[in-house]
Write an enzyme that holds these catalytic residues in place. Structure first.
Site, PDB file in Angstrom:
ATOM      1  N   HIS A 781       0.840  -1.109  -0.059  1.00 41.39           N
ATOM      2  CA  HIS A 781       0.028  -0.169  -0.009  1.00 41.39           C
ATOM      3  C   HIS A 781       0.774   1.250  -0.177  1.00 41.39           C
ATOM      4  O   HIS A 781       1.568   1.434   1.092  1.00 41.39           O
ATOM      5  CB  HIS A 781      -1.007   0.066   1.209  1.00 41.39           C
ATOM      6  CG  HIS A 781      -2.055  -1.088   1.183  1.00 41.39           C
ATOM      7  ND1 HIS A 781      -2.501  -1.591   2.290  1.00 41.39           N
ATOM      8  CD2 HIS A 781      -2.417  -1.677   0.245  1.00 41.39           C
ATOM      9  CE1 HIS A 781      -3.259  -2.660   1.967  1.00 41.39           C
ATOM     10  NE2 HIS A 781      -3.267  -2.544   0.643  1.00 41.39           N
ATOM     11  N   GLU A 784       1.359   3.751   2.818  1.00 45.01           N
ATOM     12  CA  GLU A 784       1.902   3.234   4.153  1.00 45.01           C
ATOM     13  C   GLU A 784       3.406   3.479   4.336  1.00 45.01           C
ATOM     14  O   GLU A 784       4.085   2.444   4.325  1.00 45.01           O
ATOM     15  CB  GLU A 784       1.463   1.963   4.288  1.00 45.01           C
ATOM     16  CG  GLU A 784      -0.065   1.910   4.605  1.00 45.01           C
ATOM     17  CD  GLU A 784      -0.790   0.382   4.656  1.00 45.01           C
ATOM     18  OE1 GLU A 784       0.180  -0.389   4.565  1.00 45.01           O
ATOM     19  OE2 GLU A 784      -1.877   0.386   4.604  1.00 45.01           O
ATOM     20  N   HIS A 878       3.005  -3.275   7.042  1.00 44.40           N
ATOM     21  CA  HIS A 878       2.014  -2.339   6.741  1.00 44.40           C
ATOM     22  C   HIS A 878       1.923  -1.220   7.712  1.00 44.40           C
ATOM     23  O   HIS A 878       2.849  -1.393   8.677  1.00 44.40           O
ATOM     24  CB  HIS A 878       0.503  -3.125   6.913  1.00 44.40           C
ATOM     25  CG  HIS A 878       0.320  -3.841   5.642  1.00 44.40           C
ATOM     26  ND1 HIS A 878      -0.574  -3.535   4.787  1.00 44.40           N
ATOM     27  CD2 HIS A 878       0.626  -5.155   5.227  1.00 44.40           C
ATOM     28  CE1 HIS A 878      -0.657  -4.559   3.830  1.00 44.40           C
ATOM     29  NE2 HIS A 878       0.069  -5.462   4.045  1.00 44.40           N
ATOM     30  N   GLU A 963       1.976  -4.389  11.615  1.00 45.08           N
ATOM     31  CA  GLU A 963       1.279  -3.170  11.679  1.00 45.08           C
ATOM     32  C   GLU A 963       2.205  -2.286  12.607  1.00 45.08           C
ATOM     33  O   GLU A 963       2.153  -2.384  13.603  1.00 45.08           O
ATOM     34  CB  GLU A 963      -0.221  -3.140  11.989  1.00 45.08           C
ATOM     35  CG  GLU A 963      -0.948  -4.113  11.376  1.00 45.08           C
ATOM     36  CD  GLU A 963      -1.376  -3.747  10.081  1.00 45.08           C
ATOM     37  OE1 GLU A 963      -1.040  -2.396   9.611  1.00 45.08           O
ATOM     38  OE2 GLU A 963      -2.191  -4.459   9.134  1.00 45.08           O
TER      39      GLU A 963
END
Length: 981
Positions: A781, A784, A878, A963
């Site tokens: 992504h 990010e 991420h 994350e």
């Protein structure tokens, strides 16, 4: 029952049929003539008390046919206020049930109540309050709200509110004013109510009253409801752009077509848009892979949860990935002679993955001949860069094809990288281009003394007042102190010249070119200013009702540059056409306020979150307000202490090159803009505003503002160059290959890192080849960017001399894809690739043409599994926009079934709990990691993500999404000490 603290007794009475008995007693008492008030008053008080606790009281009233009895008693006692207030209490609890409230409305309850509510008076205040509370309960029914509007009650409520507001100077009757506002709030939940409210000057009336109340904190209940009504009733407008589709489009190969979200898929965006009561939105992140879903989304089919080793392609295709695992067959005959300048090895090739009908450039162009890796040591090189590009089907590449290994000395001069880029331009201008460095306007004479002290008088400005790049870059490079770890501007320029972008970038952003150091101090989360959101909402309303001071001048427009107004004196200038930049339009609202619109992802009409742009020509110490008006997420960490980041060119040239957290008066809220089908979007979709104010430290500075610390594709590529050059080749095995070429023609690098074998002895080579694999990847992504910073730290650690890093290299072979979506990163996307697809939703069946990086990353994983070398750990890096700290998402059959409340007997299911080992280790050793935030649930909506597919299809037990927060930490060593309201 009427005494305090009797809630338990009341529930007991309700469970034994007490409500029904009381209603029967009321019916009997009401039939006596004249009514026995000594019986009725206690009975009404009991009914009001019990009705508050009985959730089915309204239905019981209807069943007992008591609605007419209660209304009749109320009419009889209009002149007897002690009896009337008891009747009103019962009516209020009856009307709390919408169905019963509707029945009461049909039978004339609202007309009756309006006879009780009077203009401002100090008499019978309790009765007026009770009547207003009844009316508010009745208006929760939409049919009652429509009836109230049709009979003109809305205007009457506005007049009553004005009267009480102006006369209650001592603020003794806030509860009455609040009750009237609740009535207006319920009426405006329907479209007819909002239209009538606007036509009755409701916006002006409530806005004026809110401004009167702002100075008194005791009036917060009033201001809160007023703000909610104003937000809801503000006329909805489309975004001030011709189309919400991205300014950039990319033609897809073959017959592939871009599929934009259709009107039928708009449901999740419409939640609460028009019928909401304006309350703050819950903290949700519905379109993020990392968010936890409701239990109904959990996979409960055990067969779907079990590992399913299946191939999504012919097995014979896997052979092409053998060339990406040369460490398994390398004999290291050159182990003792790697300091030689160059050595040819026969029968080796770095064959790129092939797929039928997919075309890639030749080996020369795959290595970017014009930007070749001349500092590679264990990486194969293609033919001579002088050869021209040509395209051939990949299947024509044969494993036996010869290639040249270019082994370059580790001590090679840095400047040669820049020379490579220069030769790139000479050999093939179409592949490389001249870049302009956006620095300072010619009017800002101060910078000349810093950059050009010897030749200040000879400076020439290019078109638009910008200095020509060649002289500027040369002089800047001489000034660069070279004290930024793992960054070199020459390397960056060399790589940036070879980037392929849709807008064909001609400019370098200064922070990416110059680099940055960590800030000199840690900064706590921003303490949220009390009432900041309602202030911003009231400012939005002020624009509507007091438009005289609104400028409305477009000062930057990516779609229509010719329509951009020339910079007026004192007006900021914006720019975003550089790598990873994203700003579509800037509109000057007032002298020091600007509305900003982000660009959608390429070939898409959504995913507005990432921004990165330049701003210049600012005044000193003036609070500039910026409103980014087309955000999409329901909530943001900007409401919980997060700040954007800012980079000052003046500060950098004075020796302080830092991205710093910046901004005050920050908040994030739903605005009045809506998406329309005519503009190419999903009808009715809501937008949100991120608003912040900044005081710039220098006059006429050039500053860059971004959602998070930017990390561009060129930054990554130049970082790999530096890592390879600076590593210890005697200890670190480093191979940099190309996983594939992206849809946009950029290269997706694949790294192999492990320890060099101790010797050429058979046992040492066997130990080297038998090391288990760890597969890491990041930046699927583009928005990010924090994932890239984590990957950067991972790479620097793995090639370092740290004893733990050395041990890890000796124990594992690391296969790393540091950037899975180069095209998205380059073109300033937030979520998607050039195909308009979220690549982390394509792992089930990736398309070789549309999703080449996913297709070949999955193919490499398939190959490793086919030779019995599936990774022991797979981790996809991420960034998380809704939570703080760092945590992992993994996969577990049993935990998913338990959480879903499934009736499957999990005792017969065998599951290795080793998936929890790595998170537990990280929880012990990593200060920012929080085990309690980890989740090991498998959701249906995530079945096509990397984490779930690698777990199911490759059988990798430890398959994770890691994350990292955009914001800060609320845990451990990095816990923020300051609290915020």
């Amino acid at each position: 029952l009427l005494s305090p603290g009797t809630s338990r007794r009341i529930h007991y009475v309700i469970s034994k049929g007490g409500s029904e008995a009381l209603l029967q007693a009321l019916a009997a008492a009401a039939q006596t003539e004249p009514p026995d008030q000594s019986t009725l008053l206690p009975l009404l008080r009991l009914l009001a008390r019990v009705g508050q606790q009985d959730k089915k009281f309204g239905l019981k009233v209807q069943k007992a046919e008591a609605t007419d009895i209660i209304l009749s008693l109320t009419r009889r006692n209009l002149g007897h206020h002690l009896h009337l207030i008891h009747c009103l209490w019962v009516l209020r609890v009856c009307a709390s049930n919408v169905t019963t409230g509707t029945t009461l409305g049909i039978n004339g309850a609202m007309e009756l109540i309006f006879q009780v509510i009077t203009p401002y008076s100090k008499r019978r205040v309790r009765t007026v309050r009770a009547a207003i509370e009844v009316l508010a309960a009745l208006l929760k029914s939409k049919s009652n709200s429509r009836r109230a509007v049709n009979r003109g009650y809305l205007g009457g409520l506005l007049r009553l509110y004005q009267d009480w507001h102006h006369n209650d100077v001592s603020n003794n009757y806030i509860y009455i004013r609040r009750g009237l506002l609740l009535c207006l709030k319920h009426i405006t939940n329907i479209q007819l109510g909002r239209e009538t409210f606007l036509g009755s000057q409701g916006m002006e009336i409530l806005f004026a009253s809110a401004e009167d109340c702002l100075s008194c904190k005791n009036l917060d209940p009033i201001i809160t409801i007023v703000t909610q009504i104003l937000r809801k009733c503000h006329p909805k407008e489309p975004l001030p752009v011709a189309t919400i589709r991205s300014s950039y489009s990319f033609p897809l190969p073959g017959n592939a077509k871009v599929e934009l979200p259709c009107e039928g898929s708009e449901g999740k965006w419409l939640k609460g848009d028009f019928e909401s009561d304006g309350e703050e939105e819950a903290e949700k992140d519905l379109d993020n892979e990392e968010s936890k879903e409701e239990d109904y989304d959990l996979e409960t089919d055990v067969n779907n949860l079990r590992s399913r080793p299946v191939l999504d392609r012919p097995e014979e295709e896997l052979g092409q990935y053998e060339a990406m695992c040369l460490e398994l067959s390398h004999n290291f005959q050159d182990l003792e002679s790697e300091s030689e300048e160059e050595k040819s090895l026969e029968d080796r090739t770095e064959s790129l993955p092939s797929t039928p009908s997919h075309f890639f450039p030749s080996a020369t162009s795959v290595k970017h001949p014009n930007c070749r890796w001349s500092n590679q040591s264990v990486t194969e090189m293609g033919p001579d860069p002088g050869e021209k590009d040509y395209k051939v089907p990949l299947q024509s590449w044969k494993k036996k094809e010869k290639c040249r290994w270019d082994l370059i000395s580790e001590k090679r001069d840095i400047a040669e990288t820049a020379q490579d880029a220069d030769s790139c331009e000479e050999e093939d201008p179409s592949r490389c281009h001249t870049l302009t460095l956006h620095l300072l306007p010619k009017e800002a004479a101060w910078h000349k003394k810093i950059i050009y002290p010897e030749c200040e008088a000879s400076i020439n400005a290019g078109p638009g007042g910008r200095l020509e790049s060649s002289d500027m870059v040369t002089n800047l490079l001489q000034k660069h102190q070279g004290d930024i770890p793992f960054h070199n501007p020459r390397f960056y320029v060399a790589r940036a010249k070879c980037v392929k972008s849709i807008p064909d970038y001609k400019d370098l952003a200064f922070p990416d070119f110059w680099g940055h150091q960590p800030p000199p101090y840690s900064k706590p989360l921003l303490e949220r200013k009390y009432g900041v959101q309602r202030e911003k909402v009231l400012d939005d309303v002020r624009r509507l009702i007091q438009p005289s001071d609104v400028i409305g001048r477009t000062v930057f427009d990516l779609d229509e540059p010719s329509h951009t107004s020339p910079g007026a004196p004192g007006c900021l200038r914006f720019f975003s056409k550089f790598e990873s930049g994203n700003l579509r339009k800037a509109i000057q609202v007032r002298e020091f306020e600007y509305d900003l619109i982000m660009n959608a992802d390429v070939n898409s009409n959504q995913h507005h979150q990432w921004f990165y742009f330049e701003v210049r020509d600012m005044k000193l110490e003036v609070p500039y307000r910026f409103n980014i008006i087309n955000c999409e997420k329901f909530n943001s960490q900007f409401n919980y202490g997060m700040q954007l980041v800012m980079y000052s060119v003046k500060e950098a040239l004075q020796g302080r090159p830092c991205w710093l957290r910046a901004g005050h008066d920050i908040c994030y809220y739903k605005n009045h803009y809506r998406c329309s089908a005519a503009a190419g979007g999903m009808k009715g979709k809501s937008y949100y505003t991120l608003t912040f104010s900044i005081k710039f430290l220098h006059k006429d500075d050039v500053c860059y503002l971004a959602y998070h610390y930017p990390y561009t594709y060129s930054t990554m590529m130049s970082h790999l160059d530096i890592l390879e050059q600076n590593r210890n080749p005697q200890k670190v095995y480093w191979r940099q290959q190309m996983l594939c070429q992206t849809l946009g023609g950029n290269l997706c690098p694949l790294l192999t890192i492990t320890a060099m074998p101790d010797s050429k002895k058979r046992e040492d080579l066997e130990q080297f080849r038998n090391r288990p694999y760890v597969f890491l990847m990041a930046r699927v992504h583009p928005g990010e960017s924090n994932a890239s910073w984590v990957m950067k730290g991972t790479l620097e650690f793995l090639v370092s001399s740290d004893p733990i890093a050395d041990l890890l290299r000796k124990c594992f072979i690391f296969k790393i894809v540091p950037m899975l979506n180069p095209d998205g990163v380059i073109n300033g996307n937030h979520r998607c690739s050039l195909s308009g697809d979220d690549l982390n939703r394509q792992w089930l069946a990736p398309n070789s043409q549309l999703h080449p990086t996913i297709y070949h990353a999955k193919g490499l994983l398939y190959y490793l599994r086919s030779i019995g070398r599936a990774p022991v750990v797979f981790c996809d890096y991420h960034g998380h926009s809704q939570k703080k700290n760092v945590f992992l998402y993994g996969c577990s059959i049993k935990e998913t079934l338990w959480q879903a409340g499934c009736t499957v007997d999990t005792t017969v299911i065998t599951e290795d709990v080793g998936y929890r080992t790595l998170p537990k280790i990280l929880d012990k050793v990593a200060p920012a990691f929080v085990m309690n935030s980890c989740s090991f649930l498998v959701e249906k909506s995530r079945e096509s993500t990397a984490r779930v597919v690698v777990w199911k299809e490759m059988g990798v037990l430890r398959s994770y999404t890691m994350e990292s927060t955009y914001c800060g930490c609320s845990h451990g060593l990095y816990k923020v000490s300051k609290s915020f309201k």
